[in-house]
Design an enzyme around this catalytic site. Structure first.
Site, mmCIF file in Angstrom:
data_model
loop_
_atom_site.group_PDB
_atom_site.id
_atom_site.type_symbol
_atom_site.label_atom_id
_atom_site.label_comp_id
_atom_site.label_asym_id
_atom_site.label_seq_id
_atom_site.Cartn_x
_atom_site.Cartn_y
_atom_site.Cartn_z
ATOM 1 N NE ARG A 15 87.537 -60.811 -61.100
ATOM 2 C CZ ARG A 15 88.454 -60.907 -62.019
ATOM 3 N NH1 ARG A 15 89.490 -59.760 -61.482
ATOM 4 N NH2 ARG A 15 88.772 -61.501 -62.835
ATOM 5 C CE LYS A 22 83.432 -60.850 -68.750
ATOM 6 N NZ LYS A 22 84.605 -61.607 -68.011
ATOM 7 C CG ASN A 226 88.355 -60.062 -65.793
ATOM 8 O OD1 ASN A 226 87.491 -60.845 -66.274
ATOM 9 N ND2 ASN A 226 89.733 -60.118 -66.043
#
Ligand code: UD1
Ligand code: CA
Length: 448
Positions: A15, A22, A226
């Site tokens: 996401r 990430k 996220n």
């Protein structure tokens, strides 16, 4: 009791919509995974074990020697992730503390509380929870009548009643190591095909063992990243925390909302930071300085009683009582000794300016050494870059007077107490006490 720390960092973070893993996205100037490792190093007895998978090589490079690594080639869930650390950890620790790398606001105090609670727990596991209205997709906590935890139910697997539960799993766990290694492999695949670490809770309860939970007082610690919206949210909170810490330690921030200070920065008491200022990287600033407004300082060492106004400083050193600006630029390897004055529109690179040197206006000094109390006139330039594409050095002595608009063509040495005339182009060395003028400059004969 020895404590092993395990940081889960193998996921992709879909996401984030990013090519970068990430955990390499930065908050307060530092990648998420580096925040996690810095935290772990304050807690564990050995180097933290980071579980890597997606972008493993880049994550390893970001951490270097600060961590050990366990590879999770396929990301089959958080339980599967921890399984990858068994080879490194089994037999080496009595407690295993596990959390995800995407929680940059987690504090050492919280981790210590979890460890202490587990030390007093008869059962094999203490976890952390928050009570919150917004479930954020977190697992829900089902409690037993006696207050112990019964189970964690993942968001996707909740019944409508369970979905209403306000107590949520933060994802920080402290395990009894022996019990963990004995039971970890009994986790069954979820319908999604993942091995959930959270299933260990129900497994302990089925063995009549108590699972304890620490409820966090400050929910913001549980902010996990996220999306890039979460990233900005965490950034703001972490900045606020850093700024409050600075103010409590005696630093004045005139406008904390526009002051950006990195996590590894140190600033001495009674220093004043003016608005629109970023202080980043491994920067240390002393006491009684004034910094800003509109300044950027990155990886610099600044002494006491310095003034930095509307300037950009990178990988530079300033001793005490130095002032710069407005609109000064110190680049890599600039070293300004005690009492140096640098006025507006100056640039210094890879040069040492001795005590009391003055560079008042519009100068470029690169690859140079300048002796104490020398005055560099307005518009002076060290012409350090020659047609053969090599950098050459300029050595200027003490108490020298460089006239305005002098071009100092390196390699060049100018002796102590020498002078250059305004507008001179100096191509040959100038002896001590001599005066050089003209284009190209020649040394005036001394009157005897
Ligand atoms: C997990 C918890 C959930 C909790 C939430 C808090 C499980 C099954 N669920 O859910 O109860 O409320 O965290 O944020 O654990 N990871 C790996 N390898 C994997 C899978 C994940 O290293 O195979 C890492 C990810 O990089 C991430 C962390 O583990 O940093 C959490 O994984 P994620 O899949 O995001 O779990 P959640 O669904 O958020
Ligand atoms: Ca998550």
């Amino acid at each position: 009791m020895t404590i092993a720390t395990v940081i889960m960092a193998a996921g992709k973070g879909t996401r984030m919509k990013s090519k970068l893993p990430k955990v390499l996205h930065k908050v307060a100037g530092k990648p998420l995974v580096n925040h996690a490792v810095a935290l772990a190093s304050r807690i564990g007895d050995a180097k933290p074990v980071v579980i890597v998978g997606h972008g493993a090589d880049d994550v390893k490079a970001s951490l270097g020697e600060t961590a050990q690594f366990a590879l999770q080639a396929d990301q089959l869930g958080t339980g599967h992730a921890v399984m990858q650390t068994e080879g490194l950890l089994k037999g080496n620790a009595s407690q295993v503390l596990v959390w995800a790398a995407d929680m940059p606001l987690l504090t050492a105090a919280t981790l210590q509380t979890v460890i202490d609670r587990q030390a007093n727990n008869s059962g094999p596991l203490t976890m952390t929870t928050i009570i919150a209205e917004d479930p954020r997709g977190f697992g829900r906590i089902v409690r037993l009548a006696d207050g112990g935890v019964a189970a964690i139910v993942e968001d996707a697997d909740c019944t409508p009643e369970q979905r209403e539960i306000k107590e949520l799993n933060v994802g920080v766990y402290c395990f009894d190591a022996d019990w963990l290694w004995e039971n970890l492999h009994n986790i069954e695949k979820s319908p999604k095909g993942e091995y959930y670490l959270t299933d260990l809770v129900a497994m302990a309860v089925a063995q009549d063992l108590r699972v304890d939970a620490v409820i966090l007082e400050d929910n913001t610690e549980a902010i996990g990243i996220n999306t890039r919206v979460h990233l900005a949210e965490a950034e703001k909170r972490l900045r606020t925390r850093i700024n409050i810490g600075m103010m409590e330690a005696g630093v004045t921030l005139v406008d904390p909302d526009t002051t950006y200070i990195g996590v590894d920065v140190t600033i001495g008491a009674d220093t004043v930071i003016l608005p629109n200022t970023m202080i980043e990287g491994a920067t240390a600033i002393g006491e009684n300085c004034t910094v800003g407004p509109n300044s950027i300082i990155r990886d610099c060492t600044i002494g006491n009683h310095c003034e930095i106004e509307a300037s950009v400083l990178e990988e530079a050193t300033m001793e005490n009582n130095v002032d710069i600006g407005p609109f000064g630029h110190l680049r890599k390897g600039a070293h300004l000794a005690d009492g140096v004055h640098m006025g507006n529109f100056g640039e210094i690179k890879k040069s040492y300016l001795g005590p009391g040197v003055k560079v008042g206006h519009f100068s470029y000094i690169g690859d140079a050494t300048i002796g104490a109390n020398t005055n560099i006139g307005a518009g002076t330039i060290t012409c350090n870059f020659s047609a053969d594409h090599k950098k050459h050095r300029t050595e200027i002595g003490e108490d020298v007077f460089i006239g305005s608009d002098s071009m100092l063509v390196a390699p060049l040495t100018i002796g102590d107490r020498a002078r250059t005339g305004a507008g001179s182009v100096v191509t040959k060395n100038v002896p001590e006490d001599a005066t050089a003028v003209g284009v190209p400059a020649r040394v005036l004969r001394k009157r005897s």
